[in-house]
Design an enzyme around this catalytic site. Structure first.
Site, mmCIF file in Angstrom:
data_model
loop_
_atom_site.group_PDB
_atom_site.id
_atom_site.type_symbol
_atom_site.label_atom_id
_atom_site.label_comp_id
_atom_site.label_asym_id
_atom_site.label_seq_id
_atom_site.Cartn_x
_atom_site.Cartn_y
_atom_site.Cartn_z
ATOM 1 N N TYR A 109 0.854 -1.188 0.000
ATOM 2 C CA TYR A 109 0.000 0.000 0.000
ATOM 3 C C TYR A 109 0.884 1.230 0.000
ATOM 4 C CZ TYR A 109 -3.067 3.709 1.586
ATOM 5 O OH TYR A 109 -3.753 4.887 1.669
ATOM 6 N N GLU A 197 -3.516 7.533 -3.847
ATOM 7 C CA GLU A 197 -3.356 6.215 -3.251
ATOM 8 C C GLU A 197 -3.112 5.161 -4.327
ATOM 9 O OE1 GLU A 197 -6.104 5.110 0.377
ATOM 10 O OE2 GLU A 197 -6.907 4.263 -1.464
#
Ligand code: GDP
Ligand code: MN
Length: 386
Positions: A109, A197
């Site tokens: 991530y 993101e």
């Protein structure tokens, strides 16, 4: 402002962040050619909607034949996708991204956001990327690496290398990570982003680092200086009523409850919604008509509230400071004359010209309940809307 995954990835590519080969389609007839151009084997069909959690909602489908791709496209296109991040109606799927399937070794991530507490652009990274990052953050926050960039400084290669090392990335992968993170930071700062993101950021057996997903939110207040970003707007993903409201400078957010609220001031609107909940009801919307509102704007607000199917009653709560309560009353009456009165309505006016406003409503031909006390007003509208 939100944008789609395919738009985020196109921006990624411009900044040298690697993404899988992909083709955007908007009809099933394009699926075969898309697959052919991507090569044999495995394809992933991805619904383009402005919400995350698509994997969990059935909007990301792994296919091992062209027939399977076509079936997936038929099922998705034209339907609404409901994910853990949408309401129960979901969002319309008008476009699909078809990607060549990737061999995933690790799912990481990587995200950047403005941390209001530290007043820094903060990098978040984790070895536990994929579909459950919210769970990781909630249950094992130590697995999230945080790094705040000094607003007066720069993000250095050393900063990136240190994060890469914490993620267990070495050699060529660490180099690719540096490029990716520096590029994300560049996009963030030059495009006035509020959140960016990549989840998952994957590593492949061929030692490639790829952005498998992309999410970018832009700061609305800075959009005026980014023509290229404004062009990416997709109103089909936005709430029609909310857009209509914003044209009238009304701050409106529709909700699932049954009691429509018209209030001036965001704080008072929140308190009014709380009071409705407290007395057993549920608000159908948040609506702040603003401080210097006009009769026309009140009429529009009233029209919007009444047009929602789930609304069973309306509570108007106005504290007249700058705004005059008699103007509000006129607006309510204008709206009722235009759209009719089909629902119970409770009005509480307080402050400047409240008496005149209440008198106007009481003298009108319509059946409008009024209350001086807010708690009583909330209790009664909950009863009337049951
Ligand atoms: P999200 O659920 O909206 O965040 O959508 P993502 O684009 O992140 O996709 C959800 C999940 O699907 C990812 O976490 C991956 O595990 C999986 N996925 C997406 N693309 C591929 C792919 O090309 N190959 C494989 N094996 N899995 C994929
Ligand atoms: Mn994702």
């Amino acid at each position: 402002m939100h944008i789609h995954e395919y738009q985020a990835k196109s921006l990624f590519r411009k900044f040298n962040i690697q993404t899988p080969e992909a083709v955007l389609i908007d009809s099933v007839s394009q699926a075969g050619d898309a697959c052919a151009s991507l090569g044999d084997g495995v394809w992933v069909v991805k619904a383009q909607v402005h919400a995350g959690g698509r994997g969990k909602g059935g909007g990301v489908i792994l296919c091992r034949s062209i027939e399977a791709v076509e079936n997936a496209c038929t099922a998705l296109l034209g339907s609404n996708l409901v994910t853990p991040q949408t309401d129960t109606k979901g969002l319309p799927i008008n476009q699909l991204l078809i990607e060549g399937g990737q061999n995933i070794e690790r799912e990481l991530y990587l995200g950047l956001l403005v941390d209001r507490q530290t007043q820094k652009i903060t990098i978040l990274a984790s070895t536990e990327g994929g579909m459950d990052i919210e769970k990781v953050a909630a249950e094992t926050p130590d697995k999230i690496i945080k790094f705040g960039v000094d607003p007066l400084g720069v993000l250095t290669e050393n900063n990136c290398a240190s994060i890469a090392s914490k993620l267990g990335l070495k050699g060529n992968l660490a180099t690719q990570f540096n490029t990716t993170l520096l590029a994300l930071y560049e996009i963030f700062t030059t495009k006035d982003v509020s959140l960016i993101e990549i989840n998952p950021l994957i590593t492949t057996p061929e030692n490639q680092l790829l952005a498998l997903d992309g999410k970018i939110d832009f700061d609305d207040n800075a959009l005026y200086r980014h023509e290229d970003i404004i062009e990416l707007r997709d109103v089909s993903q936005e709430d029609e009523k909310e857009n209509e409201a914003s044209e009238y400078q009304l701050n409106y957010i529709s909700l699932d409850g049954t009691i429509g609220c018209m209030v001036n001031g965001a704080g008072l609107a929140m308190a009014t919604m709380d009071l409705i909940e407290h007395h057993g009801g549920s608000p159908a919307n948040f609506l702040d008509v603003g401080g210097g509102t006009t009769a026309e704007r009140v009429a529009k607000a009233f029209e919007l509230i009444q047009s929602e199917d789930n609304v069973k009653g309306v509570l108007v709560n106005i504290f007249g400071g700058i705004v005059r309560c008699d103007l509000i009353a006129e607006g309510i009456l204008q709206a009722i004359e235009k759209v009719g009165l089909t629902l119970p309505i409770m009005v509480r006016l307080e402050g400047t010209n409240a008496k005149q406003g209440l008198a106007l409503l009481d003298q009108s031909e319509f059946d409008i309940a009024t209350e001086a006390d807010l708690t009583q007003a909330a209790i009664k509208i909950v009863e009337l809307s049951a």
